[in-house]
Design a protein around this motif. Structure first.
Motif, PDB file in Angstrom:
ATOM      1  N   LYS A 102       0.806  -1.215   0.000  1.00  0.00           N
ATOM      2  CA  LYS A 102       0.000   0.000   0.000  1.00  0.00           C
ATOM      3  C   LYS A 102       0.844   1.270   0.000  1.00  0.00           C
ATOM      4  O   LYS A 102       0.447   2.291   0.490  1.00  0.00           O
ATOM      5  N   LYS A 103       2.035   1.179  -0.559  1.00  0.00           N
ATOM      6  CA  LYS A 103       2.863   2.357  -0.728  1.00  0.00           C
ATOM      7  C   LYS A 103       2.647   2.883  -2.133  1.00  0.00           C
ATOM      8  O   LYS A 103       2.370   2.125  -3.052  1.00  0.00           O
ATOM      9  N   GLU A 104       2.785   4.178  -2.290  1.00  0.00           N
ATOM     10  CA  GLU A 104       2.673   4.761  -3.613  1.00  0.00           C
ATOM     11  C   GLU A 104       4.063   4.997  -4.182  1.00  0.00           C
ATOM     12  O   GLU A 104       4.958   5.461  -3.483  1.00  0.00           O
ATOM     13  N   ILE A 105       4.221   4.669  -5.436  1.00  0.00           N
ATOM     14  CA  ILE A 105       5.491   4.888  -6.109  1.00  0.00           C
ATOM     15  C   ILE A 105       5.512   6.326  -6.600  1.00  0.00           C
ATOM     16  O   ILE A 105       4.620   6.768  -7.320  1.00  0.00           O
ATOM     17  N   GLU A 106       6.535   7.041  -6.186  1.00  0.00           N
ATOM     18  CA  GLU A 106       6.666   8.435  -6.574  1.00  0.00           C
ATOM     19  C   GLU A 106       7.430   8.571  -7.882  1.00  0.00           C
ATOM     20  O   GLU A 106       7.058   9.321  -8.772  1.00  0.00           O
ATOM     21  N   ARG A 107       8.527   7.804  -7.994  1.00  0.00           N
ATOM     22  CA  ARG A 107       9.366   7.930  -9.173  1.00  0.00           C
ATOM     23  C   ARG A 107      10.182   6.654  -9.360  1.00  0.00           C
ATOM     24  O   ARG A 107      10.606   6.040  -8.389  1.00  0.00           O
ATOM     25  N   ILE A 108      10.402   6.277 -10.605  1.00  0.00           N
ATOM     26  CA  ILE A 108      11.253   5.137 -10.938  1.00  0.00           C
ATOM     27  C   ILE A 108      12.295   5.631 -11.936  1.00  0.00           C
ATOM     28  O   ILE A 108      11.956   6.266 -12.938  1.00  0.00           O
ATOM     29  N   ILE A 109      13.545   5.331 -11.635  1.00  0.00           N
ATOM     30  CA  ILE A 109      14.626   5.687 -12.542  1.00  0.00           C
ATOM     31  C   ILE A 109      15.363   4.397 -12.910  1.00  0.00           C
ATOM     32  O   ILE A 109      15.767   3.649 -12.023  1.00  0.00           O
TER      33      ILE A 109
END
Length: 122
Positions: A102-109
């Motif tokens: 239930k965590k939200e992904i903010e950014r993926i690099i």
């Protein structure tokens, strides 16, 4: 002869390991959702075609383990080379496990060996 109940448990273990639902698993291996449902419920036995589709879509699954429970899952001999060839799948499974928390992904690099990268923001 295959123990259908034991096969079903091993198939469910594969589905859980990859963080898939029965319908998304069916889509990945290229069968109808009802096929997975019928096998998991014990109504139908898996066909050879079904088993081969699982093996070709998920190389960490060993034939003898899936059919008889002999061997190991995930296969250590296939998993290391498979992860090296397909790092996106490792990233995808990590992302799926984080989403389940239930965590939200903010950014993926994603960084590539040539020094380039891709930045994905939510």
């Amino acid at each position: 002869m295959i123990d259908n109940e034991a096969f079903t448990k091993r198939l469910q273990k594969v589905i859980d390991y990859y963080g898939e639902s029965a319908s998304s698993f069916a889509e990945k291996i290229g069968v109808q959702r009802s096929s997975i449902s019928h096998i998991l419920s014990g109504r139908n036995k898996p066909s050879l075609d079904f088993v081969l589709k699982v093996l070709s879509s998920f190389p960490e699954v060993e034939l003898y383990w899936l059919l008889n429970g002999k061997g190991e899952f995930p296969s250590t001999k296939n998993s290391k080379s498979f992860e090296n060839e397909n790092p996106e799948l490792k990233i995808e499974s990590t992302i799926r496990s984080e989403i389940k928390k239930k965590k939200e992904i903010e950014r993926i690099i994603i960084f590539y060996s040539d020094g380039s990268f891709k930045n994905f923001q939510n």
